[in-house]
Design an enzyme around this catalytic site. Structure first.
Site, PDB file in Angstrom:
ATOM      1  N   SER A  98       6.871  -0.977  10.078  1.00  0.00           N
ATOM      2  CA  SER A  98       5.636  -0.749   9.482  1.00  0.00           C
ATOM      3  C   SER A  98       5.365   0.981   9.325  1.00  0.00           C
ATOM      4  CB  SER A  98       4.855  -0.701  10.249  1.00  0.00           C
ATOM      5  OG  SER A  98       3.569  -0.891  10.324  1.00  0.00           O
ATOM      6  N   MET A 153       0.951  -0.860  -0.537  1.00  0.00           N
ATOM      7  CA  MET A 153       0.136   0.042  -0.342  1.00  0.00           C
ATOM      8  C   MET A 153       0.590   1.275  -0.090  1.00  0.00           C
ATOM      9  SD  MET A 153      -3.634  -1.319   2.308  1.00  0.00           S
ATOM     10  CE  MET A 153      -2.807  -0.547   3.511  1.00  0.00           C
ATOM     11  N   GLY A 154       1.880   0.871  -0.227  1.00  0.00           N
ATOM     12  CA  GLY A 154       3.124   2.518  -0.459  1.00  0.00           C
ATOM     13  C   GLY A 154       3.487   2.627   1.216  1.00  0.00           C
ATOM     14  N   LYS A 171       5.075  -9.479   9.124  1.00  0.00           N
ATOM     15  CA  LYS A 171       4.493  -8.939  10.104  1.00  0.00           C
ATOM     16  C   LYS A 171       3.520  -8.864   9.829  1.00  0.00           C
ATOM     17  CE  LYS A 171       4.069  -4.796  11.657  1.00  0.00           C
ATOM     18  NZ  LYS A 171       2.890  -4.007  11.617  1.00  0.00           N
ATOM     19  N   ASP A 172       2.449  -9.713   8.846  1.00  0.00           N
ATOM     20  CA  ASP A 172       0.904  -9.579   8.926  1.00  0.00           C
ATOM     21  C   ASP A 172       0.481 -10.627   8.973  1.00  0.00           C
ATOM     22  OD1 ASP A 172      -0.527  -6.356   8.778  1.00  0.00           O
ATOM     23  OD2 ASP A 172       1.847  -6.723   7.578  1.00  0.00           O
ATOM     24  N   HIS A 179       9.531  -3.427   3.127  1.00  0.00           N
ATOM     25  CA  HIS A 179       9.149  -3.657   1.524  1.00  0.00           C
ATOM     26  C   HIS A 179      10.392  -3.699   0.944  1.00  0.00           C
ATOM     27  CE1 HIS A 179       5.657  -0.835   3.122  1.00  0.00           C
ATOM     28  NE2 HIS A 179       5.021  -2.017   2.872  1.00  0.00           N
ATOM     29  N   GLY A 194       4.494 -10.240   3.563  1.00  0.00           N
ATOM     30  CA  GLY A 194       5.639 -10.257   5.200  1.00  0.00           C
ATOM     31  C   GLY A 194       4.502 -10.660   5.615  1.00  0.00           C
ATOM     32  N   LEU A 204       6.601   2.808   1.570  1.00  0.00           N
ATOM     33  CA  LEU A 204       7.794   1.895   1.402  1.00  0.00           C
ATOM     34  C   LEU A 204       8.622   2.408   2.552  1.00  0.00           C
ATOM     35  CD1 LEU A 204       7.981   1.335  -2.148  1.00  0.00           C
ATOM     36  CD2 LEU A 204       6.447   0.407  -0.571  1.00  0.00           C
ATOM     37  N   HIS A 205       9.439   1.441   3.120  1.00  0.00           N
ATOM     38  CA  HIS A 205      10.268   1.069   3.972  1.00  0.00           C
ATOM     39  C   HIS A 205      11.186  -0.406   3.909  1.00  0.00           C
ATOM     40  CE1 HIS A 205       8.162  -2.042   6.303  1.00  0.00           C
ATOM     41  NE2 HIS A 205       7.153  -0.905   6.421  1.00  0.00           N
TER      42      HIS A 205
END
Ligand code: PAF
Length: 288
Positions: A189, A34-35, A153-154, A41, A151, A37-38
């Site tokens: 996140s 969803m953009g 993470k989710d 991603h 990821g 970005l870090h």
């Protein structure tokens, strides 16, 4: 740096690019985002490159996975910044469709996954996984990738997407990407930018508590006691805990003590208005 990273807005352009690559015998990966970005991603893009010749990154803030009271309008959006970041990891295309490209005015279909989508996030955010499953279905059918990277993470989202792929026979291999953390342990996140300075200092305790709980469970400590202790520690640090649970790592049913199957710790907790989620595998008892 790939300064020529193409930005595709329409399904026809995306399909055309994919068709050309496929004619050359190349394998295609999709990294849905969803953009905002870090580095987390970017690690997914790097992982995608290990599994395919071409990597498409979709950047689409999906309105159907937000409830009216949630942060859809405030969600961090900076397409140019995202584009530059994707250039540094040499993605092959950024797919950034307009909302009408994904949801035309008369759009009337929802995709619902039962079972694994129901507990945890499914209780706290009842609209969420239906929105995710719907948009992921659309992205898969638009891009027709061989591989898609999600990821850990989710973690629940990853399991929901795996179930979706199995149930609907999508010819897509789902590759999980490990959680990327800041040096102090906070899981990366897009929403971390919402944390104020004080809460940013407190936030890594979520990771610390999960780590200690995973260690305790691996050492054979009783499960309910371990969860109670973890909860108390989080509350002491000022978290408002939404859930902190030990679940079967494959289907998210409640874990049964003594632990004999792989289990996962999953947590969601608020610091102020910011909702953090994190999770961690529990090493099998005795492997500690
Ligand atoms: O994890 C996300 O960023 C989103 O839920 C996803 C998978 C891109 C769907 O909108």
């Amino acid at each position: 740096m790939n300064t020529k990273l193409p930005v595709l807005r329409h399904t026809v352009e995306l399909r055309h690019a994919v068709q050309q690559w496929r004619r050359q015998g190349q394998k295609i990966a999709l990294v849905p985002t969803m953009g905002g970005l870090h580095d987390g991603h970017l690690s997914l893009v790097r992982l995608a490159k290990q599994h395919a010749n071409r990597v498409i990154v979709s950047v689409f803030v999906n309105p159907t996975q937000f409830a009216p009271h949630e942060d859809f309008d405030a969600y961090p959006r900076n397409e140019e910044r995202d584009w530059h970041k994707l250039g540094t990891v040499e993605a092959d295309a950024m797919y950034a469709p307009d909302v009408h490209e994904i949801y035309p005015r008369d759009f009337a279909t929802r995709v619902d996954v039962a079972g694994v989508a129901q507990p945890l996030e499914g209780i706290s955010r009842p609209h969420f996984f239906s929105g995710v499953a719907t948009v992921v279905t659309k992205l898969f059918l638009q891009a027709l990738p061989d591989v898609a990277v999600f990821g850990e993470k989710d973690y629940q989202q990853l399991l929901v997407v795996k179930k979706l792929v199995r149930d609907l026979n999508f010819p897509v291999t789902i590759v999980p990407g490990p959680i990327m953390r800041e040096p102090d342990g906070l899981a990366m996140s897009s929403r971390n930018v919402y944390l104020d300075a004080q809460d940013r200092v407190t936030a890594p305790h979520l990771y610390g508590v999960l780590q200690d709980m995973a260690g305790d469970l691996a050492a054979g400590r009783e499960m309910d006691e371990t969860v109670k202790k973890g909860l108390a520690r989080l509350e002491k640090h000022g978290f408002r805990v939404d859930y902190l649970e030990v679940r079967d790592a494959e289907n998210l049913t409640p874990a049964v003590y003594p632990l004999w199957k792989p289990v996962r710790l999953l947590a969601a907790a608020y610091l102020g208005k910011v909702r953090l989620i994190d999770n961690m595998a529990v090493p099998s008892p005795g492997a500690h």
